[in-house]
Design a protein around this motif. Structure first.
Motif, short mmCIF file in Angstrom:
data_model
loop_
_atom_site.label_atom_id
_atom_site.label_comp_id
_atom_site.label_asym_id
_atom_site.label_seq_id
_atom_site.Cartn_x
_atom_site.Cartn_y
_atom_site.Cartn_z
N ASN A 113 0.85 -1.19 0.00
CA ASN A 113 0.00 0.00 0.00
C ASN A 113 0.89 1.24 0.00
O ASN A 113 1.36 1.66 1.06
N PRO A 114 1.16 1.82 -1.16
CA PRO A 114 2.05 2.99 -1.23
C PRO A 114 1.60 4.10 -0.29
O PRO A 114 0.41 4.26 -0.01
N PHE A 115 2.57 4.85 0.22
CA PHE A 115 2.30 5.92 1.18
C PHE A 115 1.24 6.88 0.61
O PHE A 115 1.49 7.56 -0.39
N SER A 116 0.09 6.93 1.24
CA SER A 116 -1.02 7.71 0.67
C SER A 116 -1.84 8.47 1.70
O SER A 116 -2.85 9.09 1.34
N HIS A 117 -1.43 8.42 2.98
CA HIS A 117 -2.25 9.05 4.02
C HIS A 117 -1.56 10.22 4.72
O HIS A 117 -2.10 10.75 5.68
N ASP A 118 -0.37 10.61 4.25
CA ASP A 118 0.35 11.68 4.94
C ASP A 118 -0.43 12.99 4.93
O ASP A 118 -0.46 13.71 5.94
N ALA A 119 -1.05 13.32 3.81
CA ALA A 119 -1.79 14.57 3.73
C ALA A 119 -2.93 14.60 4.74
O ALA A 119 -3.15 15.62 5.42
N MET A 120 -3.64 13.48 4.88
CA MET A 120 -4.75 13.44 5.82
C MET A 120 -4.28 13.63 7.25
O MET A 120 -4.87 14.40 8.01
N PHE A 121 -3.19 12.96 7.63
CA PHE A 121 -2.72 13.06 9.00
C PHE A 121 -2.11 14.44 9.29
O PHE A 121 -2.27 14.98 10.38
N SER A 122 -1.43 15.01 8.31
CA SER A 122 -0.88 16.36 8.47
C SER A 122 -2.01 17.38 8.63
O SER A 122 -1.94 18.27 9.47
N ASP A 123 -3.06 17.21 7.84
CA ASP A 123 -4.22 18.12 7.94
C ASP A 123 -4.95 17.94 9.27
O ASP A 123 -5.45 18.93 9.85
N LEU A 124 -5.02 16.70 9.76
CA LEU A 124 -5.64 16.46 11.07
C LEU A 124 -4.87 17.18 12.17
O LEU A 124 -5.47 17.77 13.08
N ASP A 125 -3.55 17.14 12.10
CA ASP A 125 -2.74 17.87 13.08
C ASP A 125 -3.07 19.36 13.07
O ASP A 125 -3.23 19.99 14.13
N ARG A 126 -3.16 19.92 11.89
CA ARG A 126 -3.46 21.36 11.78
C ARG A 126 -4.87 21.66 12.28
O ARG A 126 -5.10 22.70 12.90
N MET A 127 -5.79 20.75 12.03
CA MET A 127 -7.16 20.96 12.49
C MET A 127 -7.23 20.95 14.02
O MET A 127 -7.95 21.74 14.63
N ILE A 128 -6.45 20.06 14.66
CA ILE A 128 -6.46 19.94 16.12
C ILE A 128 -5.82 21.15 16.78
O ILE A 128 -6.33 21.71 17.75
N PHE A 129 -4.67 21.60 16.24
CA PHE A 129 -3.89 22.65 16.91
C PHE A 129 -4.03 24.03 16.27
O PHE A 129 -3.56 25.02 16.83
N THR A 131 -2.45 24.94 13.80
CA THR A 131 -1.18 25.14 13.12
C THR A 131 -0.44 23.80 13.15
O THR A 131 -0.96 22.81 13.68
N ASP A 132 0.77 23.77 12.60
CA ASP A 132 1.55 22.54 12.70
C ASP A 132 2.05 22.39 14.14
O ASP A 132 2.69 23.32 14.68
N PRO A 133 1.79 21.26 14.79
CA PRO A 133 2.16 21.13 16.21
C PRO A 133 3.64 21.27 16.49
O PRO A 133 4.02 21.70 17.58
N TRP A 134 4.50 20.92 15.52
CA TRP A 134 5.93 21.08 15.76
C TRP A 134 6.32 22.55 15.95
O TRP A 134 7.32 22.85 16.62
N ARG A 135 5.56 23.45 15.37
CA ARG A 135 5.84 24.88 15.58
C ARG A 135 5.60 25.25 17.05
O ARG A 135 6.34 26.06 17.64
N LEU A 136 4.58 24.68 17.64
CA LEU A 136 4.28 24.94 19.04
C LEU A 136 5.33 24.33 19.96
O LEU A 136 5.75 24.95 20.94
N THR A 137 5.77 23.10 19.65
CA THR A 137 6.76 22.46 20.53
C THR A 137 8.09 23.21 20.50
O THR A 137 8.73 23.38 21.54
N HIS A 138 8.50 23.67 19.33
CA HIS A 138 9.78 24.39 19.24
C HIS A 138 9.69 25.76 19.89
O HIS A 138 10.67 26.24 20.48
N ALA A 139 8.54 26.39 19.81
CA ALA A 139 8.36 27.66 20.51
C ALA A 139 8.36 27.46 22.02
O ALA A 139 8.77 28.34 22.77
N LEU A 140 7.93 26.28 22.45
CA LEU A 140 7.82 26.00 23.89
C LEU A 140 9.17 25.68 24.53
O LEU A 140 9.48 26.18 25.61
N VAL A 141 10.00 24.85 23.89
CA VAL A 141 11.21 24.37 24.57
C VAL A 141 12.50 24.99 24.06
O VAL A 141 13.50 25.02 24.78
N GLY A 142 12.56 25.46 22.82
CA GLY A 142 13.76 26.10 22.31
C GLY A 142 14.90 25.13 22.08
O GLY A 142 14.75 23.90 22.21
#
Length: 335
Positions: A113-129, A131-142
């Motif tokens: 099953n070729p990689f085909s769900h990355d867009a959905m999971f990336s969009d889910l992250d943005r919908m939850i937060f 923004t991209d959650p990694w932006r929040l983690t890097h702003a938090l811990v430095g």
């Protein structure tokens, strides 16, 4: 051989054998059962036995002042009694044997099953937060926090090798059975089954597979101040490009097995030794945080892995027998 071990052996050896068959059919590299994890686990078990003999000899000599070879020989023989081989040594080695086959299966995921769900999971992250959650983690811990997270994430690997041995030595029979069956369930049902169904590469490999969302993570990767993550991601990327076998090779994001295994430690500590519950929770939180922070996973990968692990732990708990009375660590019958 006890019935539960017959079942466990059938599952692990069966999955290992099936990996050879499927790898041959798919013309992918054959699994290497006697890989680094298996050899390391074997060496660790042998070292545990040797040090137990050394410490028991010291106890007899300095505490009881009675170092007769007959007593030391009896203790040494007890370490490798049939009971200990069946209940403590074989489960660890069979688990490690299966992990050699796991890499072979994982390499086949994008073929099935070729990689085909990355867009959905990336969009889910943005919908939850929002923004991209990694932006929040890097702003938090430095940068300093990134270095710490990078180091803790690497500690997952020695913990992954050592904890099964500690379980086999210090947890009672019921918990041992529950842990080892759950461990195989996590890697098999989640790491292979769901990983194939929800095939995805993960943020750090979007450029590798030519995904249109790669620019979304351009400011994250490579993660500055995280040398272990950079080396690990390049190792996995090289393995994907070459298509070869190797320890921990193959890429897959959903669900996160790193987070799943860390969640399993929490469930284990809660039932086996509660003194380790808080450290296990902290370790789990750092691995979940680090999986996003270092670009290995989407946040939803960790949530799915956690939910799946809790479900497997609960299901296995219903299937295995109730915990047996506590036993002595080295197989000496309880008084």
């Amino acid at each position: 051989m006890p019935r539960w071990l017959i079942v466990f052996t059938t599952i692990t050896v069966g999955l290992t054998g099936a990996a050879f068959v499927l790898s041959g059919l798919a013309q992918t590299p054959l699994p290497n059962p006697f890989h680094g994890s298996f050899l390391t686990s074997s060496a660790l078990m042998l070292n545990v036995g040797i040090w137990a003999i050394v410490w028991h000899a010291a106890y007899l000599l300095f505490i009881e002042k009675d170092l007769r070879l007959r007593r030391l020989a009896a203790f040494s023989a007890g370490l490798f009694s049939r009971h200990n081989i069946y209940h403590r040594i074989l489960p660890v080695l069979l688990t490690s044997l299966f992990l050699g086959a796991f890499t072979a299966y994982k390499i086949m995921i994008p073929l099935v099953n070729p990689f085909s769900h990355d867009a959905m999971f990336s969009d889910l992250d943005r919908m939850i937060f929002g923004t991209d959650p990694w932006r929040l983690t890097h702003a938090l811990v430095g940068p300093t926090g990134t270095a710490v997270i990078d180091y803790v994430y690497v500690l997952w690997f020695p913990a992954f090798l050592i904890i099964p041995i500690l379980v086999s030595l210090f947890c009672d029979m019921g918990i041992r059975k529950r842990y080892f069956f759950s461990f195989i369930g996590v890697w098999g049902l989640l790491g292979l089954g769901l990983a194939t169904l929800w095939s995805s590469a993960g943020p750090c490999f979007l450029e590798l597979i030519g995904h249109p969302y790669q620019d979304r993570y351009a400011d994250l990767l490579p993660v500055a101040g995280a040398p272990y993550a950079m080396v690990g991601q390049e190792y996995l990327a090289q393995g994907y490009r070459e298509g070869g076998m190797g320890i921990a090779k193959g890429i897959s994001a959903m669900p996160s097995i790193h987070v799943s295994v860390a969640a399993l430690y929490v469930l284990l500590a809660r039932q086996c030794h509660r003194v380790f519950l808080v450290p296990a929770l902290i370790f789990y939180a750092l691995i979940l945080f680090g999986s996003v922070h270092l670009g290995y996973h989407y946040f939803v990968d960790g949530i799915a892995g956690t939910a799946g692990t809790v479900g497997i732990w609960w299901m296995v708990g219903k299937l295995v027998s109730r915990p047996a009375p506590a036993e002595e660590t080295m197989g000496v019958p309880a008084a």
